[in-house]
Design a protein around this motif. Sequence first.
Motif, PDB file in Angstrom:
ATOM      1  N   LEU A  43     -52.197   7.902  -5.993  1.00  0.00           N
ATOM      2  CA  LEU A  43     -52.371   6.536  -5.499  1.00  0.00           C
ATOM      3  C   LEU A  43     -52.667   5.563  -6.629  1.00  0.00           C
ATOM      4  O   LEU A  43     -52.092   4.481  -6.698  1.00  0.00           O
ATOM      5  CB  LEU A  43     -53.504   6.468  -4.477  1.00  0.00           C
ATOM      6  CG  LEU A  43     -53.255   7.121  -3.138  1.00  0.00           C
ATOM      7  CD1 LEU A  43     -54.528   7.129  -2.306  1.00  0.00           C
ATOM      8  CD2 LEU A  43     -52.141   6.388  -2.402  1.00  0.00           C
ATOM      9  N   SER A  54     -48.816   4.602  -6.761  1.00  0.00           N
ATOM     10  CA  SER A  54     -48.171   3.922  -5.641  1.00  0.00           C
ATOM     11  C   SER A  54     -48.932   2.685  -5.170  1.00  0.00           C
ATOM     12  O   SER A  54     -48.321   1.668  -4.828  1.00  0.00           O
ATOM     13  CB  SER A  54     -47.941   4.897  -4.485  1.00  0.00           C
ATOM     14  OG  SER A  54     -49.147   5.534  -4.116  1.00  0.00           O
ATOM     15  N   LEU A  55     -50.261   2.722  -5.161  1.00  0.00           N
ATOM     16  CA  LEU A  55     -51.025   1.533  -4.759  1.00  0.00           C
ATOM     17  C   LEU A  55     -50.909   0.431  -5.811  1.00  0.00           C
ATOM     18  O   LEU A  55     -50.796  -0.755  -5.473  1.00  0.00           O
ATOM     19  CB  LEU A  55     -52.497   1.872  -4.526  1.00  0.00           C
ATOM     20  CG  LEU A  55     -52.860   2.427  -3.165  1.00  0.00           C
ATOM     21  CD1 LEU A  55     -54.340   2.805  -3.119  1.00  0.00           C
ATOM     22  CD2 LEU A  55     -52.540   1.449  -2.062  1.00  0.00           C
ATOM     23  N   ILE A  93     -58.420  -1.271  -5.351  1.00  0.00           N
ATOM     24  CA  ILE A  93     -57.650  -0.138  -4.847  1.00  0.00           C
ATOM     25  C   ILE A  93     -58.224   1.156  -5.401  1.00  0.00           C
ATOM     26  O   ILE A  93     -58.877   1.172  -6.432  1.00  0.00           O
ATOM     27  CB  ILE A  93     -56.148  -0.249  -5.199  1.00  0.00           C
ATOM     28  CG1 ILE A  93     -55.943  -0.286  -6.728  1.00  0.00           C
ATOM     29  CG2 ILE A  93     -55.525  -1.465  -4.522  1.00  0.00           C
ATOM     30  CD1 ILE A  93     -54.489  -0.180  -7.160  1.00  0.00           C
ATOM     31  N   ILE A 115     -48.222   5.372   2.472  1.00  0.00           N
ATOM     32  CA  ILE A 115     -48.223   5.141   1.028  1.00  0.00           C
ATOM     33  C   ILE A 115     -48.102   6.489   0.316  1.00  0.00           C
ATOM     34  O   ILE A 115     -48.877   7.411   0.587  1.00  0.00           O
ATOM     35  CB  ILE A 115     -49.506   4.395   0.602  1.00  0.00           C
ATOM     36  CG1 ILE A 115     -49.526   3.019   1.284  1.00  0.00           C
ATOM     37  CG2 ILE A 115     -49.579   4.269  -0.915  1.00  0.00           C
ATOM     38  CD1 ILE A 115     -50.802   2.251   1.092  1.00  0.00           C
ATOM     39  N   ALA A 118     -50.888   9.398  -0.383  1.00  0.00           N
ATOM     40  CA  ALA A 118     -52.048   9.265   0.511  1.00  0.00           C
ATOM     41  C   ALA A 118     -52.239  10.546   1.317  1.00  0.00           C
ATOM     42  O   ALA A 118     -51.285  11.143   1.778  1.00  0.00           O
ATOM     43  CB  ALA A 118     -51.851   8.091   1.458  1.00  0.00           C
ATOM     44  N   VAL A 122     -55.091   4.828   4.139  1.00  0.00           N
ATOM     45  CA  VAL A 122     -55.545   4.140   2.929  1.00  0.00           C
ATOM     46  C   VAL A 122     -55.827   2.674   3.249  1.00  0.00           C
ATOM     47  O   VAL A 122     -55.091   2.033   3.989  1.00  0.00           O
ATOM     48  CB  VAL A 122     -54.474   4.235   1.827  1.00  0.00           C
ATOM     49  CG1 VAL A 122     -54.839   3.412   0.612  1.00  0.00           C
ATOM     50  CG2 VAL A 122     -54.258   5.685   1.434  1.00  0.00           C
ATOM     51  N   LEU A 124     -57.345  -1.202   1.355  1.00  0.00           N
ATOM     52  CA  LEU A 124     -57.705  -1.965   0.166  1.00  0.00           C
ATOM     53  C   LEU A 124     -58.991  -2.702   0.485  1.00  0.00           C
ATOM     54  O   LEU A 124     -59.247  -3.047   1.642  1.00  0.00           O
ATOM     55  CB  LEU A 124     -56.615  -2.967  -0.196  1.00  0.00           C
ATOM     56  CG  LEU A 124     -55.376  -2.427  -0.922  1.00  0.00           C
ATOM     57  CD1 LEU A 124     -54.567  -1.519  -0.035  1.00  0.00           C
ATOM     58  CD2 LEU A 124     -54.535  -3.579  -1.414  1.00  0.00           C
ATOM     59  N   LEU A 141     -48.221  -5.855   2.932  1.00  0.00           N
ATOM     60  CA  LEU A 141     -48.269  -4.409   3.132  1.00  0.00           C
ATOM     61  C   LEU A 141     -47.548  -3.984   4.395  1.00  0.00           C
ATOM     62  O   LEU A 141     -46.938  -2.906   4.433  1.00  0.00           O
ATOM     63  CB  LEU A 141     -49.716  -3.929   3.153  1.00  0.00           C
ATOM     64  CG  LEU A 141     -50.477  -4.015   1.822  1.00  0.00           C
ATOM     65  CD1 LEU A 141     -51.932  -3.621   2.016  1.00  0.00           C
ATOM     66  CD2 LEU A 141     -49.810  -3.184   0.755  1.00  0.00           C
TER      67      LEU A 141
END
Length: 147
Positions: A43, A54-55, A93, A115, A118, A122, A124, A141
């Motif tokens: 992530l 990815s985040l 994040i 995501i 994950a 998940v 934020l 998102l």
Amino acid sequence: MPLLAIALCLAGCGLTVPSDPQGTLDHVRGGVLHAGASASGELVTVDGSEVGGSLAELVEGLAESLDAEVEWTVGSEEDLVDDLETGDIDLAIGGMTDATPWSARVAVTRAYYTIPGARGPVVLLLPLGENAWQAAIEGYLDEEAAP
């Protein structure tokens, strides 16, 4: 009839819903998105001053959609929550889930399940009360990582 009168009064006052008391969305748009990152598997990866995963890619895409540059701060979840509270960063994040204990101190987005990397829902973390900012993030998102 009373609801109509209230709505007209609010419209006349220049109030918009949602709003940001601290103006987060306005200062990010066309400027700098101050993002906090806490390493968490695929992530969020941290290599020196480089943040990936990815985040992080989603945050970079969000910034691009707002014509903003990302400035990263790397730290523990606790440090990032402190930074959100003081206004030093605009979002954080990491491996935070919808069961995060930080929700008493900061705002939390909806949970996102798709995501990459994950292991569950998940979220934020955001400054409290910045509702237009939260709506902008969740709108982005919802398009890029459906909840």
